[in-house]
Write a protein that holds these residues in place. Structure first.
Motif, short mmCIF file in Angstrom:
data_model
loop_
_atom_site.label_atom_id
_atom_site.label_comp_id
_atom_site.label_asym_id
_atom_site.label_seq_id
_atom_site.Cartn_x
_atom_site.Cartn_y
_atom_site.Cartn_z
N ASP A 120 9.23 5.89 -18.54
CA ASP A 120 9.90 4.60 -18.70
C ASP A 120 10.26 4.46 -20.18
N ILE A 121 11.53 4.57 -20.49
CA ILE A 121 11.96 4.59 -21.89
C ILE A 121 11.92 3.21 -22.55
N SER A 122 11.52 2.19 -21.78
CA SER A 122 11.46 0.84 -22.37
C SER A 122 10.10 0.52 -22.99
N CYS A 123 9.09 1.40 -22.78
CA CYS A 123 7.77 1.14 -23.38
C CYS A 123 7.07 2.47 -23.64
N ASP A 124 6.08 2.44 -24.51
CA ASP A 124 5.42 3.68 -24.94
C ASP A 124 4.61 4.35 -23.84
N ASN A 125 3.91 3.56 -23.04
CA ASN A 125 2.99 4.13 -22.05
C ASN A 125 3.47 3.89 -20.62
N GLY A 126 4.77 3.92 -20.42
CA GLY A 126 5.33 3.62 -19.11
C GLY A 126 5.76 4.86 -18.34
N LEU A 127 5.67 4.77 -17.01
CA LEU A 127 6.09 5.83 -16.12
C LEU A 127 6.77 5.19 -14.91
N SER A 128 7.91 5.73 -14.51
CA SER A 128 8.64 5.21 -13.35
C SER A 128 8.78 6.30 -12.29
N PHE A 129 8.77 5.89 -11.03
CA PHE A 129 8.96 6.86 -9.95
C PHE A 129 9.42 6.15 -8.68
N TRP A 130 9.83 6.95 -7.73
CA TRP A 130 10.36 6.51 -6.43
C TRP A 130 9.34 6.91 -5.37
N CYS A 131 9.11 6.04 -4.40
CA CYS A 131 8.06 6.28 -3.40
C CYS A 131 8.56 5.88 -2.02
N VAL A 132 8.41 6.77 -1.04
CA VAL A 132 8.85 6.51 0.33
C VAL A 132 7.73 6.87 1.30
N SER A 133 7.56 6.04 2.33
CA SER A 133 6.56 6.34 3.36
C SER A 133 6.96 5.67 4.66
N ASP A 134 6.52 6.27 5.77
CA ASP A 134 6.76 5.71 7.09
C ASP A 134 5.87 4.49 7.27
N ASN A 135 6.49 3.33 7.31
CA ASN A 135 5.72 2.07 7.35
C ASN A 135 4.99 1.86 8.66
N LEU A 136 5.42 2.52 9.74
CA LEU A 136 4.72 2.38 11.01
C LEU A 136 3.56 3.37 11.13
N ARG A 137 3.59 4.42 10.30
CA ARG A 137 2.52 5.41 10.36
C ARG A 137 1.53 5.18 9.21
N LYS A 138 1.73 5.76 8.04
CA LYS A 138 0.76 5.54 6.97
C LYS A 138 0.68 4.05 6.62
N GLY A 139 1.79 3.34 6.74
CA GLY A 139 1.78 1.91 6.45
C GLY A 139 1.08 1.07 7.49
N ALA A 140 0.71 1.66 8.62
CA ALA A 140 0.06 0.89 9.68
C ALA A 140 -0.87 1.78 10.51
N ALA A 141 -0.31 2.46 11.53
CA ALA A 141 -1.14 3.16 12.51
C ALA A 141 -1.98 4.27 11.91
N THR A 142 -1.39 5.10 11.06
CA THR A 142 -2.13 6.23 10.51
C THR A 142 -3.31 5.76 9.67
N ASN A 143 -3.09 4.76 8.85
CA ASN A 143 -4.19 4.27 8.01
C ASN A 143 -5.35 3.77 8.87
N ALA A 144 -5.03 3.07 9.96
CA ALA A 144 -6.08 2.57 10.85
C ALA A 144 -6.85 3.71 11.50
N VAL A 145 -6.13 4.72 11.96
CA VAL A 145 -6.79 5.87 12.60
C VAL A 145 -7.61 6.65 11.57
N GLN A 146 -7.12 6.77 10.35
CA GLN A 146 -7.90 7.44 9.31
C GLN A 146 -9.20 6.69 9.01
N ILE A 147 -9.16 5.37 9.05
CA ILE A 147 -10.39 4.59 8.88
C ILE A 147 -11.35 4.88 10.03
N ALA A 148 -10.80 4.94 11.25
CA ALA A 148 -11.63 5.25 12.42
C ALA A 148 -12.27 6.64 12.27
#
Length: 334
Positions: A299-327
């Motif tokens: 992130d060129i606007s500050c000394d200790n900044g980092l920027s990135f792009w993030c994508v995930s399946d909201n029905l899987r890791k965002g919902a069902a997968t996370n629940a099953v992983q807890i199980a």
């Protein structure tokens, strides 16, 4: 191994994926039960090659059940899940109702597994947009503590349920045919549009979705004073949420080091080759349980900044997968 596992909301969109994941990941239990609304009760389903019948969700349906995995609207969770706890069940809840209650663990297994193991009663699974962001934040925070997070989300219509996706498909077709269409899930047309409001208006001009990300991130990471600012936008993509994330850390993290940290962390896949046009896209991440990161840069606007792009399946890791992983985590530690 649990004796009896019940999936609540088993006929819904996320409930169907939970059933699929239990099969795919070979989750073992002596007995499975599938609870749903009165409308679905009595209908047949196939699970692990055997025929089952959807049972109606009632307050008495939890007798003899050891583990409940629930994906229901908030009001249904609030009404029925306390009965599961009273019946002695461990409960994994996908709804938002219990997440911020003080005595409820809010868990992403890659981040805070011990909170699940120490939990009494209900274990909440976070909001979909929170989950992918926090998974991506964790390896950076472990290397150099994060002091500030700025995130903008670009959220798929599937996050608004089956009707949200229907609105996208039917509204797009109507737009192309120059016909009118009455949207049911959205207050504005979603076809060929972007809606910078998800959830209701809350304090300081934020929406409920944005504040979920703020408060849930702090709770999961155990950082009650972490500075987090979010803007949540609904876009005309059927599935997979995307996020631009900028972090500030106590000491700088180079893009090269960040790639190394991301790649070594469980559940993260790095796709980061700008020259060759390689980065996560909703169309290529759909159906995956991973969190994908790319466009990693200083992130060129500050000394200790980092920027990135993030994508995930909201029905899987965002919902069902996370629940099953807890199980799975609970089952492995019985």
């Amino acid at each position: 191994m649990f004796d009896t596992v019940a999936v609540v909301g088993a006929s819904g969109a996320v409930g169907q994926i939970i059933r699929q994941l239990l099969e795919e990941r070979k989750f073992t239990a002596k007995k499975f039960r599938f609870l749903a609304s009165a409308r679905s009760a009595g209908q047949k389903l196939t699970f692990n090659g055997e025929e089952y019948t959807f049972e109606e969700l009632t307050h008495d349906a939890f007798e003899g059940v050891d583990l409940v995995i629930a994906s229901t609207p908030d009001d249904i969770a609030a009404e029925y899940l306390p009965s599961a706890v009273k019946a002695g069940c461990k409960v994994i809840d996908e709804s938002g109702y219990f997440r911020m209650k003080e005595d409820v663990a809010l868990v992403i297994p890659e981040i805070n597994p011990q909170d699940a193991l120490n939990a009494k009663g209900i274990i909440a699974s976070p909001n979909c947009s929170t989950t992918q962001m926090v998974v991506a934040l964790k390896p950076l925070h472990d290397f150099s503590p994060i002091t500030r997070v700025i995130c903008s989300t670009y959220q798929a219509t599937s996050g608004a349920g089956v009707q949200g996706t229907a609105d996208l498909h039917q509204g797009s077709q109507a737009f192309l045919n120059n016909e009118s269409y009455e949207y049911k899930a959205f207050s504005h047309p979603i076809a060929f549009n972007a809606i910078p409001q998800i959830g209701s208006e809350k304090e300081d001009g934020y929406t409920s979705e944005e504040l979920k990300m703020v408060y849930e991130t702090r709770k999961i990471m155990g950082l009650p004073n972490l500075k987090v600012s979010t803007t949540c936008v609904r876009i005309p993509v059927a599935n997979c949420h995307s996020e631009t994330i900028t972090v500030e850390t106590e000491s700088p993290i180079s893009p090269e080091k960040a790639r190394e940290l991301f790649a070594a962390f469980p559940g993260i896949t790095v796709m980061d080759n700008l020259k060759n046009g390689e980065y996560p896209l909703p169309s290529t991440c759909d159906g995956s349980d991973e969190v994908f990161v790319g466009r990693i840069r200083k992130d060129i606007s500050c000394d200790n900044g980092l920027s990135f792009w993030c994508v995930s399946d909201n029905l899987r890791k965002g919902a069902a997968t996370n629940a099953v992983q807890i199980a799975e985590l609970l089952s492995e530690n019985l």
